[in-house]
Scaffold this active site. Structure first.
Site, mmCIF file in Angstrom:
data_model
loop_
_atom_site.group_PDB
_atom_site.id
_atom_site.type_symbol
_atom_site.label_atom_id
_atom_site.label_comp_id
_atom_site.label_asym_id
_atom_site.label_seq_id
_atom_site.Cartn_x
_atom_site.Cartn_y
_atom_site.Cartn_z
ATOM 1 N N GLY A 29 71.662 42.449 -23.765
ATOM 2 C CA GLY A 29 70.966 43.741 -23.738
ATOM 3 C C GLY A 29 69.947 43.919 -22.634
ATOM 4 O O GLY A 29 69.050 44.756 -22.741
ATOM 5 N N SER A 30 70.076 43.174 -21.543
ATOM 6 C CA SER A 30 69.084 43.347 -20.473
ATOM 7 C C SER A 30 69.249 44.707 -19.783
ATOM 8 O O SER A 30 68.257 45.302 -19.337
ATOM 9 C CB SER A 30 69.142 42.203 -19.456
ATOM 10 O OG SER A 30 70.328 42.256 -18.697
ATOM 11 N N MET A 36 81.830 44.349 -24.497
ATOM 12 C CA MET A 36 82.924 43.485 -24.042
ATOM 13 C C MET A 36 84.244 43.817 -24.733
ATOM 14 O O MET A 36 84.947 42.928 -25.210
ATOM 15 C CB MET A 36 82.555 42.008 -24.293
ATOM 16 C CG MET A 36 81.234 41.597 -23.681
ATOM 17 S SD MET A 36 81.148 41.919 -21.906
ATOM 18 C CE MET A 36 82.111 40.547 -21.310
ATOM 19 N N ARG A 37 84.548 45.088 -24.791
ATOM 20 C CA ARG A 37 85.762 45.492 -25.505
ATOM 21 C C ARG A 37 86.369 46.682 -24.781
ATOM 22 O O ARG A 37 85.636 47.587 -24.364
ATOM 23 C CB ARG A 37 85.346 45.869 -26.927
ATOM 24 C CG ARG A 37 86.430 46.121 -27.893
ATOM 25 C CD ARG A 37 85.830 46.297 -29.273
ATOM 26 N NE ARG A 37 85.540 45.024 -29.913
ATOM 27 C CZ ARG A 37 86.463 44.234 -30.462
ATOM 28 N NH1 ARG A 37 87.728 44.577 -30.447
ATOM 29 N NH2 ARG A 37 86.121 43.098 -31.032
ATOM 30 N N ILE A 81 88.109 50.136 -24.494
ATOM 31 C CA ILE A 81 88.202 51.268 -25.422
ATOM 32 C C ILE A 81 89.389 52.162 -25.038
ATOM 33 O O ILE A 81 89.836 52.166 -23.898
ATOM 34 C CB ILE A 81 86.894 52.075 -25.521
ATOM 35 C CG1 ILE A 81 86.500 52.656 -24.181
ATOM 36 C CG2 ILE A 81 85.784 51.235 -26.106
ATOM 37 C CD1 ILE A 81 85.342 53.617 -24.293
ATOM 38 N N HIS A 121 79.525 47.137 -14.218
ATOM 39 C CA HIS A 121 80.353 45.941 -14.026
ATOM 40 C C HIS A 121 79.766 45.091 -12.896
ATOM 41 O O HIS A 121 79.384 45.636 -11.848
ATOM 42 C CB HIS A 121 81.790 46.357 -13.683
ATOM 43 C CG HIS A 121 82.705 45.185 -13.506
ATOM 44 N ND1 HIS A 121 83.179 44.463 -14.578
ATOM 45 C CD2 HIS A 121 83.193 44.595 -12.390
ATOM 46 C CE1 HIS A 121 83.941 43.471 -14.126
ATOM 47 N NE2 HIS A 121 83.968 43.530 -12.802
HETATM 48 C C1 GRF Z 1 76.265 42.679 -17.279
HETATM 49 O O1 GRF Z 1 76.442 41.768 -16.225
HETATM 50 C C2 GRF Z 1 77.268 43.805 -17.178
HETATM 51 O O2 GRF Z 1 77.591 44.131 -15.862
HETATM 52 C C3 GRF Z 1 78.478 43.222 -17.846
HETATM 53 O O3 GRF Z 1 77.945 42.495 -18.938
HETATM 54 C C4 GRF Z 1 76.618 42.063 -18.625
HETATM 55 C C5 GRF Z 1 75.739 42.558 -19.718
HETATM 56 O O4 GRF Z 1 74.435 42.046 -19.618
HETATM 57 N N1 GRF Z 1 79.401 44.259 -18.221
HETATM 58 P P1 GRF Z 1 73.293 42.590 -20.588
HETATM 59 O O5 GRF Z 1 73.805 42.458 -22.017
HETATM 60 O O6 GRF Z 1 73.010 44.026 -20.227
HETATM 61 O O7 GRF Z 1 72.119 41.690 -20.349
#
Ligand code: GRF
Length: 206
Positions: free
Chosen positions: A16-17, A94-95, A97, A113
Site C-alpha cells: 500500500g505504499s 495483483m489480479r 480484471i 506498473h
Molecule cells: C508497485 O510496484 C506497483 O507498480 C505494482 O505493485 C507494487 C505495489 O506496491 N503494481 P504498493 O503496494 O503500492 O507499495
C-alpha cells in the site's frame, strides 16, 4: 478544479505504499480527490490497515468466496458504485480484471506498473528489466483493459539502471517515481473529468 474532489476507489493486494502516496498528496492539499473505499483481495494486506487507520472504509473481498470471476467482480463493482466512486485506481492489485468490472467503469480504471510498458508486463517487471540488461526502465500509469498491463498508456517516468543494481535497489528507485507519477495522473484525470462535466452541463443547458 471546479466541482467536488474526485471520488476514488483504490484496489490493493499488499503493502500500500502507492495508496499512502495518494493519501499524502490529498492531505497536503495537492490532489483534489477523496478515497471513498479501499478494497483488497487479500484480507491481510497492510494497505487495508493503512486505510482503516485513516478512517477510510477498508474491505477484503476474496475471489475464493465467489463461484466465479464474474460474481467476484460484480461485488467489487457494487461496492465501488455504492460509494459513488468516479475513478478506480489499481495500486498493487495483483489480479487480472475482466469485462464485468471494466464495463461498469468505462475509461475510469487505471493501474500503475513498475516498468516502461509495453516492455515487461506481468510479474517481476524489475527482475525482467535487469535480466534483459536494459539501460532504462521506469514506471507506467495506464488505463486498464482486459489484457494484463495492456491498456492505453497515460504517463511514464524513466528510471536509468545503475551499475550493480539489484532487484531491490532498482525497485526502490522505480517505486519512488510511482509515488510521484500516480497522484499526478489522478490529479490530471480529475481535472479532465470535471471539465467534461462542466461542458456537458453547458451543452445540455444550451
Ligand atoms: C508497485 O510496484 C506497483 O507498480 C505494482 O505493485 C507494487 C505495489 O506496491 N503494481 P504498493 O503496494 O503500492 O507499495
Amino acid at each position: 478544479m471546479t466541482g467536488p474532489p474526485l471520488a476514488l476507489g483504490v484496489l490493493v493486494s499488499g503493502r500500500g505504499s502507492n495508496l499512502a502516496a495518494i493519501l499524502d498528496q490529498i492531505k497536503a492539499g495537492r490532489l483534489a480527490a477523496q478515497v471513498r473505499v479501499v478494497i483488497s483481495d487479500q484480507p491481510n494486506a497492510p494497505a487495508l490497515r493503512l486505510a482503516a487507520d485513516q478512517a477510510i472504509p477498508a474491505l477484503a473481498i476474496q475471489r475464493r468466496s465467489f463461484a466465479n470471476q464474474e460474481s467476484f467482480e460484480a461485488r467489487v463493482a457494487a461496492e465501488l458504485e455504492q460509494r459513488g466512486v468516479e475513478l478506480v485506481v489499481l495500486a498493487g492489485f495483483m489480479r487480472l480484471i475482466g469485462p464485468t468490472l471494466i464495463d461498469r467503469f468505462p475509461g475510469r480504471i487505471i493501474n500503475v506498473h513498475p516498468a516502461l510498458l509495453p516492455s515487461f508486463p506481468g510479474l517481476a517487471a524489475q527482475q525482467q528489466a535487469l535480466a534483459h540488461g536494459v539501460k532504462i526502465s521506469g514506471c507506467t500509469v495506464h488505463f486498464v483493459n482486459e489484457v494484463m498491463d495492456g491498456g492505453r498508456i497515460i504517463a511514464q517516468t524513466a528510471v536509468p539502471l545503475l551499475e550493480g543494481d539489484t532487484v531491490e535497489s532498482l525497485s526502490a528507485r522505480i517505486l519512488a517515481e510511482e509515488h510521484q507519477l500516480l497522484p499526478l495522473v489522478i490529479g490530471r484525470l480529475a481535472e479532465q473529468i470535471r471539465a467534461e462535466q462542466v461542458s456537458e452541463d453547458g451543452s445540455s443547458q444550451g
